[in-house]
Write an enzyme that holds these catalytic residues in place. Structure first.
Site, PDB file in Angstrom:
ATOM      1  N   GLY A   2      -1.137   2.228  -7.646  1.00 26.92           N
ATOM      2  CA  GLY A   2      -2.090   3.143  -8.275  1.00 26.92           C
ATOM      3  C   GLY A   2      -1.482   4.510  -8.546  1.00 26.92           C
ATOM      4  O   GLY A   2      -1.888   5.202  -9.482  1.00 26.92           O
TER       5      GLY A   2
ATOM      6  N   ALA B 289      -3.307   2.990  -4.182  1.00 26.00           N
ATOM      7  CA  ALA B 289      -4.667   2.790  -3.690  1.00 26.00           C
ATOM      8  C   ALA B 289      -4.663   2.733  -2.167  1.00 26.00           C
ATOM      9  O   ALA B 289      -3.639   2.489  -1.540  1.00 26.00           O
ATOM     10  CB  ALA B 289      -5.220   1.494  -4.253  1.00 26.00           C
TER      11      ALA B 289
ATOM     12  N   GLU C  16       2.097  -4.381  -6.580  1.00 28.50           N
ATOM     13  CA  GLU C  16       0.847  -5.080  -6.250  1.00 28.50           C
ATOM     14  C   GLU C  16       1.012  -6.577  -5.997  1.00 28.50           C
ATOM     15  O   GLU C  16       0.337  -7.147  -5.138  1.00 28.50           O
ATOM     16  CB  GLU C  16      -0.187  -4.869  -7.371  1.00 28.50           C
ATOM     17  CG  GLU C  16      -0.858  -3.501  -7.365  1.00 28.50           C
ATOM     18  CD  GLU C  16      -0.060  -2.426  -8.077  1.00 28.50           C
ATOM     19  OE1 GLU C  16       1.128  -2.652  -8.385  1.00 28.50           O
ATOM     20  OE2 GLU C  16      -0.620  -1.341  -8.310  1.00 28.50           O
TER      21      GLU C  16
ATOM     22  N   GLU D  47       0.215   4.149 -11.750  1.00 27.56           N
ATOM     23  CA  GLU D  47      -0.799   3.987 -12.809  1.00 27.56           C
ATOM     24  C   GLU D  47      -1.410   5.336 -13.181  1.00 27.56           C
ATOM     25  O   GLU D  47      -1.681   5.617 -14.346  1.00 27.56           O
ATOM     26  CB  GLU D  47      -1.883   3.010 -12.341  1.00 27.56           C
ATOM     27  CG  GLU D  47      -1.363   1.585 -12.226  1.00 27.56           C
ATOM     28  CD  GLU D  47      -2.429   0.616 -11.775  1.00 27.56           C
ATOM     29  OE1 GLU D  47      -2.829   0.698 -10.602  1.00 27.56           O
ATOM     30  OE2 GLU D  47      -2.879  -0.203 -12.596  1.00 27.56           O
TER      31      GLU D  47
END
Ligand code: NAD
Length: 699
Positions: free
Chosen positions: A103, A62, A126, A106
């Site tokens: 991310g 992210a 994270e 993910e």
């Protein structure tokens, strides 16, 4: 140009994320990816989709500058895209290289398969930012590799290599050479029709083991207690993985989403993100041109092979830089080299490094006793006794024997770098490099610029920190520089609290509970109490008589109690143990001093201890900022996190002050000043910011 390009290879659509430098999954990229993906799905000629990244990596995750802003929630969100990918009616293969982190991983977990280049880093880091994977990572990873290994990856945040990913089932195939070609070829081997789809959400094979293991999560929580002390995110991560065991995948996803949303706006996450950003910002030096020439440090020398010199020499060797260490006497040299060897051997015994790494490092370290044998080092770091006269002598000698370009650095923790520089004919090449003990482990390198230190010397020394794996922060000359000057302000108050009614173990507990690895007295015992005692003795004659002074520490040293090295200091220590044991004799001594000085001892609670120790520390930080000794509040935070173990989840002292509110800090300091006098006078900058309703972060 779009941030996602589509190319066609046989009947595969290859979607390439192209958003330098790390394919951060910000809003613009998410929109482009959704469009490209939907187009590929709608194209009847396409039977499989490959998702890959341009440049150095698949994706580092992210865009963290979006966190907590409306952009991060604007559709399509990352969870939205991953759901679309997972529900596609064509098989999707992630072709992953470099890094797939946060991310990024993910996203790869939303794909049915992962073909991964050898050596790729795969991780969900994270927690280090005070959050959890919020785009399905805590639900999909356990389905792919099982709950126990998923816990390890998510709770520690440590990435694994593709090779390990293969063993765990996270990687379906390792690739060498052309990654995209390998992924396309992989698509060609998939079964036809629905059999190839394999949505992650529907996978349950790896879950059965955890479902039958009732103590898995309780045991895991116990095992992480020390590492995760005071942290919210690692525990939240465990809860989410636990929730992944339920049959209803969407319920698990919503639980993860809610948890993520709570954490992302928490003070702890804000603090951890602050710590992340200010550490990076500390490499920027105001007024220093970006293209300032840097001297490459290819050969180094260290003067003094004691506690610090030995550790500093190890830093160079660890980084592959040959280093010559000089001691005046051969016996001291041999002793120093033996300690270095012993440190490496201990690391080998613990399996932290391989024997050949140790051998390689030892081969890079050469011991000498004669300045003529120093060779032609690019930089020399002096780490001898803390005595100005001796340091000046050493610098004059170094100036005479080293090539004119050699940078001459001092590891002094209290002495005036300008005075040391004046002993040479090259003050522009003189700088402080203040390492912390143990120097081969502690990450901070407080670089001290003198009045005449050149930009080139500064830039070279900051670059050296990076090369040594340290966090370099540039500060100016003053007594104690940034770190120790603030430490004095804090430990002074801790000593006064003893006179007023507290005991060392009580203060240490309050500071430990605040999040430090240890309190000031346990730390003193570890560092050695004689060091500070010598400094105080040297300064006794110039000590202002109107300022309060606590004699307790001196009396402890007079008893020959120097801390762990003598098995007695503020505490007692059993032979070979580092566990502090409170001592009735010390309690008696403290109560005696209270009586002598006329203090009526009172009960002091933890909250008061924390305020009384931390607010003066912050106050000193404010003075340091006004004087320009530190460039910015974030640099002070970095110094304290890396040099003194200030709890990272509180963001460093200056960030912590902002979370308390500067008005509150100022009001308490003012009240303390009225009560206890000069040492606690609020700094003008603190008063100013508090009156304006601002924080250090607004500076
Ligand atoms: P130390 O006593 O462990 O080591 C000093 C070494 O220097 C000894 O081995 C001694 O033999 C050698 N030495 C003394 N005079 C010399 C000379 N003229 N030429 C060559 N070698 C000489 O001391 P230390 O704790 O390593 O401290 C060294 C420096 O680092 C000091 O300036 C100290 O203030 C600073 N420092 C210490 C710490 C710490 O925690 N110990 C932390 C940061 C900075």
């Amino acid at each position: 140009m779009s941030m996602v390009t589509t190319t066609r290879i046989s009947n595969c659509a290859v979607l390439t994320l192209d958003h330098a430098p790390v394919n951060g999954l910000g809003l613009a990229l998410r929109i482009a990816l959704t469009e490209a993906f939907e187009a590929a799905c709608a194209d009847a000629e396409i039977s499989a989709i490959v998702l890959t990244g341009a440049g150095r990596m698949f994706s580092a995750g992210a865009d963290i500058t979006e966190f907590g802003t409306p952009k991060s929630m604007t559709a399509p969100s990352l969870p939205d895209i991953i759901n679309i990918i997972e529900r596609a009616e064509k098989p999707v293969v992630a072709a992953v290289h470099g890094n797939a982190l946060g991310g990024g991983l993910e996203l790869a977990l939303g794909c049915a398969y992962r073909v991964v280049a050898k050596g790729t880093n795969l991780g969900l880091p994270e927690v280090s930012l005070g959050i959890i994977p919020g785009a399905g990572g805590t639900q999909r990873l356990p389905r792919v590799i099982g709950a126990a290994p998923a816990l390890d990856m998510i709770v520690t945040g440590k990435p694994i290599k593709a090779e390990k990913g293969l063993a765990l089932g996270l990687v379906d195939e390792l690739a060498e050479g052309d990654l995209v070609a390998a992924a396309v070829e992989f698509c060609g081997r998939l079964p036809a029709g629905e059999a190839a789809l394999r949505p992650t959400r529907a996978r349950g094979d790896k879950m059965s083991e955890a479902r039958g293991n009732e103590s898995l999560f309780a045991d895991y929580r116990k095992s992480m207690a020390r590492r995760a002390r005071g942290l919210e995110a690692p525990y939240a991560a465990v809860e989410c993985v636990e929730a992944s065991l339920g049959e209803d995948f969407d319920a698990g996803l919503s639980f993860e989403r809610e948890t993520f949303k709570k954490l992302v706006v928490s003070t702890q996450s804000e603090a951890l993100r602050h710590a992340f950003f200010v550490e990076r910002a500390s490499t920027k030096i105001d007024g220093l041109a970006k293209d300032t020439a840097k001297q490459d440090i290819r050969r180094a020398a260290v003067i003094g092979c004691g506690t610090m010199g030995g550790g500093i020499a190890m830093n160079f060797a660890n980084a592959g830089i040959p280093v010559t260490v000089l001691e005046a006497e051969d016996s001291a040299l041999q002793k120093g080299l033996d300690i270095i060897r012993g440190n490496y051997a201990a690391s080998v015994a613990k399996g932290r490094i391989a024997q050949d790494k140790m051998d390689g490092c030892m081969a890079l370290i050469q011991g000498v006793t004669d300045y003529a044998e120093l060779g032609e080092p690019d930089m020399v770091i002096e780490a001898i006794f803390e005595k100005m006269a001796v340091k000046k002598e050493v610098f004059a000698k170094l100036d005479a024997v080293c090539p004119p370009d050699t940078i001459l650095a001092t590891n002094t923790s209290t002495l005036d770098v300008n005075e040391i520089a004046a002993a040479t004919s090259r003050p522009e090449k003189v700088i402080g490099t203040h390492f912390f003990s143990p120097a081969n482990i502690m990450r901070l390198q407080e670089n001290v610029r003198g009045a005449k230190t050149s930009d080139e010397t500064i830039a070279s020394t900051m670059a050296l920190a990076k090369k040594l794996g340290k966090v370099g922060v540039l500060v100016g000359v003053c007594d104690g520089f940034v770190g120790n000057r603030m430490l004095y302000a804090y430990s002074r108050q801790a000593n006064f609290l003893l006179e007023e009614g507290a005991l060392p173990q009580q203060i240490d507990k309050a500071i430990f509970d605040f999040g430090f690895p240890m309190g000031p007295f346990a730390m003193g015992d570890l560092a050695g109490l004689d060091v500070g005692w010598l400094v105080r003795q040297a300064r006794a004659a110039t000590r202002p008589s109107n300022l309060r002074y606590s004699p307790i520490a001196d009396r402890i040293c007079e008893m020959g109690r120097y801390g762990q090295k003598t098995s007695a200091g503020w505490y007692n220590y059993e032979k070979g143990s580092r566990v502090p044991i409170p001592d009735a004799e010390i309690e008696k001594l403290i109560i005696g001093v209270s009586d002598e000085l006329g203090y009526q001892r009172r009960s002091i609670d933890e909250a008061e201890i924390v305020q009384r120790c931390m607010y003066p520390l912050i106050n000193e930080g404010a003075k340091i900022l006004s004087e320009g000794i530190a460039q910015r509040p974030g640099d002070i935070d970095t110094v304290w996190i890396y040099g003194y173990g200030f709890p990272r989840q509180r963001g460093g002292p200056m960030f912590y002050a902002d979370t308390v509110g500067l008005k509150e800090v100022y009001d308490v300091m003012s009240a303390l000043y009225d009560q206890h006098g000069e040492w606690l006078k609020p700094a003008p900058l603190l008063a100013e910011l508090a009156a304006a309703g601002k924080g250090f972060g607004d500076m």
